[in-house]
Design a protein around this motif. Structure first.
Motif, PDB file in Angstrom:
ATOM      1  N   VAL B 211      -2.440  -4.941   1.393  1.00 54.82           N
ATOM      2  CA  VAL B 211      -2.040  -4.021   2.460  1.00 54.82           C
ATOM      3  C   VAL B 211      -3.287  -3.313   2.986  1.00 54.82           C
ATOM      4  CG1 VAL B 211      -0.802  -1.889   2.970  1.00 54.82           C
ATOM      5  CG2 VAL B 211       0.304  -3.698   1.619  1.00 54.82           C
ATOM      6  N   VAL B 212      -3.458  -3.374   4.300  1.00 55.87           N
ATOM      7  CA  VAL B 212      -4.656  -2.817   4.944  1.00 55.87           C
ATOM      8  C   VAL B 212      -4.252  -1.677   5.869  1.00 55.87           C
ATOM      9  CG1 VAL B 212      -6.562  -3.295   6.533  1.00 55.87           C
ATOM     10  CG2 VAL B 212      -5.846  -5.040   4.874  1.00 55.87           C
ATOM     11  N   MET B 213      -4.894  -0.538   5.714  1.00 54.00           N
ATOM     12  CA  MET B 213      -4.690   0.536   6.692  1.00 54.00           C
ATOM     13  C   MET B 213      -6.018   1.226   6.980  1.00 54.00           C
ATOM     14  SD  MET B 213      -2.601   3.333   4.397  1.00 54.00           S
ATOM     15  CE  MET B 213      -1.571   2.078   3.609  1.00 54.00           C
ATOM     16  N   SER B 214      -6.169   1.626   8.231  1.00 57.54           N
ATOM     17  CA  SER B 214      -7.313   2.444   8.589  1.00 57.54           C
ATOM     18  C   SER B 214      -6.815   3.876   8.740  1.00 57.54           C
ATOM     19  CB  SER B 214      -7.956   1.941   9.877  1.00 57.54           C
ATOM     20  OG  SER B 214      -6.978   1.742  10.861  1.00 57.54           O
ATOM     21  N   THR B 215      -7.719   4.838   8.606  1.00 59.76           N
ATOM     22  CA  THR B 215      -7.338   6.232   8.768  1.00 59.76           C
ATOM     23  C   THR B 215      -8.233   6.880   9.808  1.00 59.76           C
ATOM     24  OG1 THR B 215      -8.863   7.151   7.129  1.00 59.76           O
ATOM     25  CG2 THR B 215      -6.762   6.302   6.315  1.00 59.76           C
ATOM     26  N   GLY B 216      -7.681   7.849  10.519  1.00 62.07           N
ATOM     27  CA  GLY B 216      -8.475   8.573  11.503  1.00 62.07           C
ATOM     28  C   GLY B 216      -7.630   8.969  12.697  1.00 62.07           C
ATOM     29  N   SER B 217      -7.623  10.264  12.992  1.00 68.55           N
ATOM     30  CA  SER B 217      -6.817  10.759  14.117  1.00 68.55           C
ATOM     31  C   SER B 217      -7.391  10.343  15.459  1.00 68.55           C
ATOM     32  CB  SER B 217      -6.731  12.287  14.050  1.00 68.55           C
ATOM     33  OG  SER B 217      -6.047  12.692  12.877  1.00 68.55           O
ATOM     34  N   GLU B 218      -8.623   9.839  15.453  1.00 66.61           N
ATOM     35  CA  GLU B 218      -9.255   9.420  16.708  1.00 66.61           C
ATOM     36  C   GLU B 218      -8.875   7.990  17.096  1.00 66.61           C
ATOM     37  OE1 GLU B 218     -10.535   9.383  13.777  1.00 66.61           O
ATOM     38  OE2 GLU B 218     -12.314   8.129  13.562  1.00 66.61           O
ATOM     39  N   LEU B 271       3.454   0.433  -1.341  1.00 68.01           N
ATOM     40  CA  LEU B 271       3.187  -0.066  -2.696  1.00 68.01           C
ATOM     41  C   LEU B 271       4.037  -1.273  -3.049  1.00 68.01           C
ATOM     42  CD1 LEU B 271       2.807   3.188  -4.830  1.00 68.01           C
ATOM     43  CD2 LEU B 271       1.092   1.393  -4.480  1.00 68.01           C
ATOM     44  N   VAL B 272       5.275  -1.304  -2.531  1.00 67.73           N
ATOM     45  CA  VAL B 272       6.232  -2.331  -2.917  1.00 67.73           C
ATOM     46  C   VAL B 272       5.749  -3.742  -2.555  1.00 67.73           C
ATOM     47  CG1 VAL B 272       7.567  -2.150  -0.777  1.00 67.73           C
ATOM     48  CG2 VAL B 272       8.690  -2.916  -2.872  1.00 67.73           C
ATOM     49  N   ARG B 273       4.903  -3.837  -1.543  1.00 75.13           N
ATOM     50  CA  ARG B 273       4.452  -5.178  -1.149  1.00 75.13           C
ATOM     51  C   ARG B 273       2.955  -5.362  -1.370  1.00 75.13           C
ATOM     52  NH1 ARG B 273       4.268  -5.692   5.498  1.00 75.13           N
ATOM     53  NH2 ARG B 273       3.290  -3.704   5.931  1.00 75.13           N
ATOM     54  N   ALA B 274       2.367  -4.570  -2.234  1.00 79.24           N
ATOM     55  CA  ALA B 274       0.911  -4.606  -2.392  1.00 79.24           C
ATOM     56  C   ALA B 274       0.491  -5.051  -3.794  1.00 79.24           C
ATOM     57  CB  ALA B 274       0.315  -3.241  -2.108  1.00 79.24           C
ATOM     58  N   ASP B 275      -0.331  -6.072  -3.848  1.00 75.82           N
ATOM     59  CA  ASP B 275      -1.070  -6.370  -5.077  1.00 75.82           C
ATOM     60  C   ASP B 275      -2.438  -5.696  -5.041  1.00 75.82           C
ATOM     61  OD1 ASP B 275       0.885  -8.176  -6.192  1.00 75.82           O
ATOM     62  OD2 ASP B 275       0.250  -9.624  -4.673  1.00 75.82           O
ATOM     63  N   GLY B 327       0.046   4.462  -7.899  1.00 78.61           N
ATOM     64  CA  GLY B 327       1.443   4.150  -8.156  1.00 78.61           C
ATOM     65  C   GLY B 327       1.708   3.805  -9.608  1.00 78.61           C
ATOM     66  N   PRO B 328       2.990   3.749  -9.958  1.00 81.35           N
ATOM     67  CA  PRO B 328       3.378   3.490 -11.353  1.00 81.35           C
ATOM     68  C   PRO B 328       2.901   2.128 -11.854  1.00 81.35           C
ATOM     69  CG  PRO B 328       5.304   3.545  -9.893  1.00 81.35           C
ATOM     70  CD  PRO B 328       4.147   4.034  -9.089  1.00 81.35           C
TER      71      PRO B 328
END
Lengths: 440, 440
Positions: B211-218, B271-275, B327-328
């Motif tokens: 799972v890939v996410m970027s962060t940043g309000s810009e 989390l549910v779909r992430a290794d 996560g758990p």
């Protein structure tokens, strides 16, 4: 039987490997382009130059977490004699409304945030007391925990030249620049650039849809019981996997019985999802080789130009081959021989380049190199045939794996190269230099 | 904050690239194996040795289209004095009931068809008159057009030794042999072998879900309008594409605002779909770098052992990095810096090896080589940092592309290599030998 491209020779002609390949590659054309979402275009070939619509960065911004200041206000600053500035607020990344920075003032600025008006340079937070009054700090306190950090005073311990830690507007690319050239293969960095300039979709040649079927009444699906005289279908699996490896979207139809009518109707059924069709088996000189019979007239009624030509190649393995087009849309079809090694080698030599040509790639062939033959005895090869023996390549040496039998799948699974023995060579001594096709 | 593996150093320690990589690779474990259909297992790693259940070929069979005969019946045959034999029927591939071939008899046999009882060898159809009485022929007439070819007489013009053109049972592999070794990566030839021995499914380590996410309000999505102070999200696209290129099944969540609560709940949701999880941005020393705050406690309530550690690396680009588990189920998470070049270089150095470790591969790193620096002036590099500059590699030479700025995406898109400048080197002259990481 007619053919899509005029073919230079009669039915008795023994085709060279190069003649057959040229026939395939001059018949197969790159697919028409399509606008795809960026991530669906991964691995595809860009059709047009992509120009930059807006400069990157779009505005002057900070490359550090720190304070945006005027140069003169921090001139001569040191730990002993720090510059003391009034903090007028935060400039976060994404900030739109920017309060100006006046003389004696500083704005706390985050990496990527726009340089506010009046500010001329950025001092990293590590060159300041972070507003805490206790000497140089390692970073800012989180806004959520210490909102007061956006105001008050900051001590700056080092001077900064104009535009230090500032990324200038357009310093990456400028509006009107060419971002990527037509013909570029889109990997992760190219996708990064396209996203960065705001392109959510892009015009590329799509991955070809390849329909794979094997033929033979003796074929049984894996995991089913093997009857007398039967073997497992392996070609449809191997060719489907190989087509995917070459970049295609591959559909495995499975094994079709040696019945011309069933084969013809299966091919016609599958045409709707095929940019290329690949069959294995039924192309030799046997009385049950129905592929020839079936494929000479598939969907031919609507117009001229279709048809599959069956021919003998000066090649081992892979002597019998068929190639042509089927159906009203003239879908290219390669009919490969049925022996597992023959069909796999034929795929590597002819189908893989066809798939990559459909994708619009210019580099369609496997890499080749020269290697020293590491073997206990001489390799023999029939006169007048180009032989492709399975080999294991490492560090400039290639070692034959298994024999020349075209049923030797176990040896194929240990090989990572094909050893090429030219038509006019009947024996290759150990230690001789040979041409090698690298399969991985 | 606690961590999954004991970490050797305190929060002020400057981690070396190798220490960070070792921490990642000792924490990430290969995924549990799963039984997959053959074609779904392409590119995956075999978990167990695969043994051969039934010999290949399963029975003696013909390698040619021709006639199955007794050796003595064709001894001394020539064009002038052909052996004339009675054809007792066809043996097609897949035939189960085999009529015996007696003295003076021949069975017309197809490639792959079982050798009938009594027959000792096969003469290719090209060595016969094909039953037509007119001299050597090029092949058989199709059964559907000329069924009488299965009977009548055949003239054989050449002798054949015992078992000529016969593939012996077990000559490819024998029951009980090891077909493939545990650890083998399944490419098309290995899939061919597994299908051939009847394996429709196989036990492999699956492709990891990343799972890939970027962060940043810009950050703004491509194709949307860019407001003041905003830039397009490119990292989530680049990292998703890079994860797929490394072998993963990648899910792009997109950009998350700089809000710790939103980020935490997004991570928990995914989390549910992430290794494996990968974030970019928010890991430096700014007041809005909420990734640290958010990830220190994701799903931690259920037990000990989770948590993400944020650290500084002796590296340029890519100094700030986070790594740990969330996560758990203690899903590994790599928090990469937000500058596009920093995040991409960090992916190549740390995330790609992590993905390939999850797949069970042993060869997890990009290839490296030595190259001669082709440049107009010396490269400079900060003391104490390992620098990774973008380069274009060809024929033993590497040329820097663009500068060292970590916002230079256009140059990254022209690069195919990283030039490594060691920690203790501050300048590299043109013509010097450098280490290069090959990216393609």
């Amino acid at each position: 039987m007619s053919s899509a491209a005029p073919r230079p020779t009669g039915p008795d002609h023994l085709w060279s490997v190069d003649e057959h390949l040229e026939d395939v590659l001059t018949t197969v054309r790159p697919l028409d382009p399509i606008e795809l979402n960026l991530l669906d275009a991964q691995g595809c070939v860009l059709v047009d130059d992509v120009m930059v619509p807006v400069s990157l960065p779009p505005f002057d911004n900070s490359s550090m977490d720190g304070y945006a200041v005027r140069v003169t206000d921090v001139a001569g600053a040191s730990e002993e004699y720090p510059a003391v500035l009034e903090v007028v607020g935060d400039v976060a990344a994404g900030a739109a409304d920017l309060a100006p920075v006046g003389p004696g003032q500083a704005a706390r600025i985050m990496t990527g945030a726009p340089l506010p008006p009046g500010a001329e340079t950025v001092v990293p937070v590590e060159w300041t007391d972070g507003g805490l009054g206790g000497g140089p700090v390692g970073g800012m306190r989180a806004r959520s925990l210490a909102p007061e950090g956006a105001f008050g005073q900051v001590r700056v311990y080092r001077p900064a030249v104009a535009r230090a830690h500032v990324r200038a507007q357009g310093s990456d690319v400028r509006a009107g620049d060419r971002a990527l050239e037509a013909g570029t293969v889109l990997g992760p960095p190219q996708i990064a650039l396209l996203a960065a300039i705001g392109r959510g979709t892009v015009r590329v040649r799509p991955r070809p849809r390849v329909v794979v079927m094997s033929t033979g009444s003796e074929l049984v699906q894996p995991d089913e019981a093997l009857g007398k005289g039967q073997i497992y279908d392996s070609n449809s699996f191997a060719l489907t996997a190989a087509a995917r490896d070459a970049g295609a979207i591959a559909y495995r139809v499975g094994a079709v019985a040696d019945d011309a009518e069933i084969l013809r109707s299966t091919v016609e059924d599958q045409l709707v999802r095929a940019d290329l069709m690949v069959t294995s088996g039924g192309v030799s000189v046997g009385a049950y080789d129905v592929v020839k019979e079936a494929l000479s007239s598939v969907g031919d009624e609507d117009g001229p130009g279709g048809g599959v030509d069956f021919r003998r190649l000066a090649m081992q393995p892979g002597k019998p081959q068929g190639f042509g087009t089927v159906g009203p849309d003239h879908v290219p079809l390669l009919a490969l021989p049925g022996n597992p090694v023959s069909s796999y080698v034929s795929f590597e030599l002819f189908v893989r380049p066809a798939i990559r040509t459909l994708m619009g790639l210019t580099d369609v062939h496997r890499p080749r190199t020269r290697a020293t033959l590491a073997a206990d005895k001489a390799l023999t090869s029939p006169e007048g045939r180009r032989q492709f023996l399975r080999g294991a390549y490492a560090d400039g040496e290639v070692r034959p794996v298994g024999g020349s039998g075209s049923h030797l799948i176990a040896a194929l699974a240990q090989a990572d190269a094909l050893i090429v023995v030219p038509e006019d060579t009947t024996s290759v001594e150990p230690g001789a230099e040979v041409e090698v096709v690298l399969l991985v």
